[in-house]
Design an enzyme around this catalytic site. Structure first.
Site, PDB file in Angstrom:
ATOM      1  CE  LYS A 155     -58.741  51.365  -6.107  1.00 35.02           C
ATOM      2  NZ  LYS A 155     -59.088  50.071  -6.695  1.00 35.02           N
ATOM      3  CD  GLN A 172     -65.035  49.458  -1.588  1.00 35.90           C
ATOM      4  OE1 GLN A 172     -65.482  48.325  -1.605  1.00 35.90           O
ATOM      5  NE2 GLN A 172     -63.841  49.732  -1.127  1.00 35.90           N
ATOM      6  CE  LYS A 174     -64.827  48.818   3.108  1.00 30.68           C
ATOM      7  NZ  LYS A 174     -64.613  47.434   2.674  1.00 30.68           N
ATOM      8  CE  LYS A 194     -66.279  44.520  -3.639  1.00 23.27           C
ATOM      9  NZ  LYS A 194     -65.244  44.713  -2.594  1.00 23.27           N
ATOM     10  N   GLY A 231     -59.131  43.519  -6.549  1.00 21.34           N
ATOM     11  CA  GLY A 231     -59.566  42.153  -6.228  1.00 21.34           C
ATOM     12  C   GLY A 231     -60.578  42.124  -5.103  1.00 21.34           C
ATOM     13  CG  ASP A 232     -64.297  41.244  -2.700  1.00 20.26           C
ATOM     14  OD1 ASP A 232     -64.086  42.057  -1.791  1.00 20.26           O
ATOM     15  OD2 ASP A 232     -65.183  40.365  -2.612  1.00 20.26           O
ATOM     16  CB  THR A 285     -57.407  43.819   3.461  1.00 17.88           C
ATOM     17  OG1 THR A 285     -57.423  44.440   2.177  1.00 17.88           O
ATOM     18  CG2 THR A 285     -58.787  43.896   4.075  1.00 17.88           C
ATOM     19  CG  ASN A 345     -55.463  39.309   0.242  1.00 18.62           C
ATOM     20  OD1 ASN A 345     -55.977  40.338   0.671  1.00 18.62           O
ATOM     21  ND2 ASN A 345     -54.192  39.255  -0.094  1.00 18.62           N
ATOM     22  CB  SER A 370     -56.402  50.109  -3.816  1.00 13.25           C
ATOM     23  OG  SER A 370     -56.407  48.712  -3.949  1.00 13.25           O
TER      24      SER A 370
HETATM   25  P1  NDP Z   1     -60.367  35.285  -0.811  1.00 13.89           P
HETATM   26  O1  NDP Z   1     -61.087  34.735  -1.968  1.00 13.89           O
HETATM   27  O2  NDP Z   1     -58.896  35.455  -0.858  1.00 13.89           O
HETATM   28  O3  NDP Z   1     -60.687  34.414   0.494  1.00 13.89           O
HETATM   29  C1  NDP Z   1     -61.985  34.245   0.958  1.00 13.89           C
HETATM   30  C2  NDP Z   1     -61.967  33.241   2.093  1.00 13.89           C
HETATM   31  O4  NDP Z   1     -63.270  33.144   2.665  1.00 13.89           O
HETATM   32  C3  NDP Z   1     -61.610  31.848   1.625  1.00 13.89           C
HETATM   33  O5  NDP Z   1     -61.015  31.122   2.677  1.00 13.89           O
HETATM   34  C4  NDP Z   1     -62.995  31.275   1.286  1.00 13.89           C
HETATM   35  O6  NDP Z   1     -63.052  29.862   1.294  1.00 13.89           O
HETATM   36  C5  NDP Z   1     -63.834  31.849   2.393  1.00 13.89           C
HETATM   37  N1  NDP Z   1     -65.210  32.015   1.918  1.00 13.89           N
HETATM   38  C6  NDP Z   1     -65.623  32.656   0.795  1.00 13.89           C
HETATM   39  N2  NDP Z   1     -66.964  32.566   0.667  1.00 13.89           N
HETATM   40  C7  NDP Z   1     -67.385  31.864   1.726  1.00 13.89           C
HETATM   41  C8  NDP Z   1     -68.657  31.433   2.166  1.00 13.89           C
HETATM   42  N3  NDP Z   1     -69.767  31.720   1.460  1.00 13.89           N
HETATM   43  N4  NDP Z   1     -68.726  30.733   3.317  1.00 13.89           N
HETATM   44  C9  NDP Z   1     -67.603  30.437   4.030  1.00 13.89           C
HETATM   45  N5  NDP Z   1     -66.371  30.801   3.659  1.00 13.89           N
HETATM   46  C10 NDP Z   1     -66.276  31.507   2.532  1.00 13.89           C
HETATM   47  O7  NDP Z   1     -61.083  36.678  -0.486  1.00 13.89           O
HETATM   48  P2  NDP Z   1     -60.552  37.896   0.384  1.00 13.89           P
HETATM   49  O8  NDP Z   1     -59.735  37.400   1.516  1.00 13.89           O
HETATM   50  O9  NDP Z   1     -60.011  38.910  -0.533  1.00 13.89           O
HETATM   51  O10 NDP Z   1     -61.936  38.493   0.931  1.00 13.89           O
HETATM   52  C11 NDP Z   1     -62.537  38.043   2.147  1.00 13.89           C
HETATM   53  C12 NDP Z   1     -63.510  39.084   2.649  1.00 13.89           C
HETATM   54  O11 NDP Z   1     -62.811  40.322   2.871  1.00 13.89           O
HETATM   55  C13 NDP Z   1     -64.659  39.442   1.699  1.00 13.89           C
HETATM   56  O12 NDP Z   1     -65.795  39.761   2.466  1.00 13.89           O
HETATM   57  C14 NDP Z   1     -64.152  40.686   0.995  1.00 13.89           C
HETATM   58  O13 NDP Z   1     -65.206  41.472   0.492  1.00 13.89           O
HETATM   59  C15 NDP Z   1     -63.446  41.372   2.150  1.00 13.89           C
HETATM   60  N6  NDP Z   1     -62.470  42.371   1.764  1.00 13.89           N
HETATM   61  C16 NDP Z   1     -61.389  42.049   0.981  1.00 13.89           C
HETATM   62  C17 NDP Z   1     -60.453  42.988   0.658  1.00 13.89           C
HETATM   63  C18 NDP Z   1     -59.222  42.660  -0.090  1.00 13.89           C
HETATM   64  O14 NDP Z   1     -58.348  43.540  -0.192  1.00 13.89           O
HETATM   65  N7  NDP Z   1     -59.037  41.464  -0.595  1.00 13.89           N
HETATM   66  C19 NDP Z   1     -60.624  44.406   1.078  1.00 13.89           C
HETATM   67  C20 NDP Z   1     -61.733  44.629   1.967  1.00 13.89           C
HETATM   68  C21 NDP Z   1     -62.625  43.626   2.264  1.00 13.89           C
HETATM   69  P3  NDP Z   1     -62.950  29.054  -0.105  1.00 13.89           P
HETATM   70  O15 NDP Z   1     -61.505  29.117  -0.474  1.00 13.89           O
HETATM   71  O16 NDP Z   1     -63.429  27.693   0.252  1.00 13.89           O
HETATM   72  O17 NDP Z   1     -63.848  29.762  -1.058  1.00 13.89           O
END
Ligand code: NDP
Length: 459
Positions: free
Chosen positions: A103, A124, A127, A139, A178-179, A223, A254, A391
């Site tokens: 997962k 993961q 976690k 992943k 998603g991620d 999250t 997200n 999830s």
């Molecule tokens: P999204 O794609 O929804 O959002 C990511 C955000 O981070 C955007 O604002 C993006 O900006 C910014 N970002 C991405 N890459 C970079 C970078 N290299 N440098 C600076 N800013 C960056 O992703 P999520 O919110 O889903 O995920 C964010 C983090 O949380 C990740 O590390 C993910 O692995 C982790 N996570 C997510 C979960 C989930 O349920 N979604 C669960 C657990 C962890 P831009 O729009 O400009 O790309």
């Protein structure tokens, strides 16, 4: 890191053993710096466990757990809107299935490579174990960049991606979600293609689905909300609360959006957020409705925020967001976004709590800075586990063919986050590192998987 100088002969022997395994990981996975970093953090935390319990070494649990059960890479060809053939690379790491089906999310971002996918898949495992639910670690993703692509191009790419991925996943084997770069739109297209290929509706094959076809209420928020519930437990331990606190949240995706929402509901003032181009600082507090409109609806850049909020400032480049003074920092964008210098600046400006919404947003050096400056630190695998936890609740609802209310799922999420916190605190205490949630969460996550691997024999 995070471990005081080893003194007893048992601890010294355990540290030497862990170092040896880590050196082998580096040799066998050359150039994969993110994967090495994730392994190093976990292995060092486990030293007290190996000092106390020889059975894990005798069963080569460490040597086995750092080796993915399977790493699949594949070609993803698709045709863009100009009729050109594009080729991306797809990945799925099926890291550990001891306690349940693999997962973990799918990430679409140009930086995706084997190292990134393996670090995420490795984290993961622990976690998912911490959530208390029967889910293993996996992943995946691709170096495809959804930014600037039309809906049609995203659909073409995701259909091609799923055509290959569908051979390896299923509701009882491997359940992606998603991620970064994979939200409701991408999950919808992937689910549609999977259903078409299978000729049947296997709702539990993906999570993060839309509510009309098997998604769970609260999954979108899970999250970010879970991060704030976890941080709230940290605050309570210190006799504090979110009310009146100044908070900086990086990212505007997200995780960030729903962390901001819940922190604001609990009375905090969130003064900044960012995207990969830059950050906004709004001393009056971030207007979340504007961020949601820009990011969830219009898919625009965060700098547009200042056009409707003239009192706010936009700064190009996102790293200086950590120069903003705050009580609580919630990094929610990406890996290694807080380095040693940024951590020192946060400390100099009075930060008291750091909790990670993103995966591995703090470097190992940054974590040292928090721990040696009395900053109470909530590591990602505990603090952001709410997403995968819900999830798993989505999978449970799909299996039972029913849907719980928002309030029911939210109540379960709160319980899960409280349990993760309590189990991490207890494990840290039990193994001589009271107050260190890095050590506590790694140990608590590890023990269940390790005991199961011992029970299953050498497989
Ligand atoms: P999204 O794609 O929804 O959002 C990511 C955000 O981070 C955007 O604002 C993006 O900006 C910014 N970002 C991405 N890459 C970079 C970078 N290299 N440098 C600076 N800013 C960056 O992703 P999520 O919110 O889903 O995920 C964010 C983090 O949380 C990740 O590390 C993910 O692995 C982790 N996570 C997510 C979960 C989930 O349920 N979604 C669960 C657990 C962890 P831009 O729009 O400009 O790309």
């Amino acid at each position: 890191m995070a471990i005081t100088t080893q003194t007893s002969p048992e601890l010294q022997a355990a540290q030497a053993y862990v170092n040896e395994v880590y050196e082998t990981v580096k040799k066998r996975n050359p150039g994969e710096s993110e994967f090495h970093q994730a392994v190093k953090e976990i292995l060092d935390s486990l030293v007290p466990v190996f000092a106390k319990n020889p059975k894990y070494k005798n069963n080569a649990i460490l040597e086995r757990i750092v080796e993915p059960e399977r790493l699949i890479t594949f070609r993803v060809p698709w045709v863009d809107d100009q009729g050109n053939v594009q080729v991306n690379r797809g990945f799925r790491v099926q890291f550990n299935s001891a306690i349940g089906p693999y997962k973990g999310g799918l990430r679409f971002h140009p930086s995706v490579n084997a190292s990134i996918i393996k670090f995420l898949g490795f984290e993961q495992i622990f976690k998912n174990s911490l959530t208390g639910q029967p889910i293993g670690g996996g992943k995946g993703g691709s170096d495809f960049d959804p930014k600037g692509k039309s809906d049609n191009e995203v659909m073409k790419f995701t259909q091609s991606f799923m055509t290959e991925l569908s051979k390896y996943i299923g509701p009882d084997t491997d359940v992606p979600a998603g991620d970064i770069g994979v939200g409701a739109r991408e999950i919808g297209y992937m689910f549609g293609q999977y259903k078409r290929l299978r000729g049947g509706n296997e709702a539990g094959v993906l999570t993060g689905k839309g509510l009309t076809y098997g998604g769970s209420l609260t999954r979108t928020e899970a999250t970010g909300y879970g991060l704030v519930y976890f941080t709230d437990e940290m605050l309570k331990t210190k006799g504090e609360s979110f009310a009146g606190k100044t908070v900086v949240v990086s990212g505007s995706g997200n995780v960030s959006i729903y962390a901001i929402e819940k922190a604001q509901q609990l009375g905090a003032k969130v003064v900044a957020c960012s995207d990969s181009n830059g950050y906004v600082y709004d001393k009056n507090g971030i207007d979340l409705e504007t961020v949601k409109r820009l990011k969830e609806v219009e898919r625009k850049r965060i700098k547009e925020y200042v056009s409707t909020h003239p009192s706010a400032e936009y700064h190009e480049g996102c790293e200086n967001i950590w120069n903003i003074p705050c009580d609580i920092a919630l990094p929610c964008a990406t890996q290694n976004e807080i380095n040693e210098d940024a951590a020192k600046t946060l400390v100099a400006n009075g930060v008291k709590f750091v909790a990670e919404g993103a995966n591995m947003p703090s470097t190992l050096e940054a974590i040292e800075v928090y721990l040696s400056n009395d900053v109470y630190f909530g590591p990602a695998k505990a603090a952001n586990a709410g997403g995968v936890a819900v999830s798993a609740l989505e999978m449970a609802q799909n299996s039972a063919r029913l849907a719980w209310t928002f309030e029911e799922v939210d109540a379960k999420l709160q319980d899960i986050m409280k349990n993760i916190y309590r189990n991490s605190v207890n494990a840290a205490e039990q193994y001589g590192h009271a107050g260190n949630l890095v050590v506590g969460s790694n140990i608590a996550g590890f023990l269940k998987v390790a005991d199961t691997m011992v029970a299953h024999g050498v497989v």
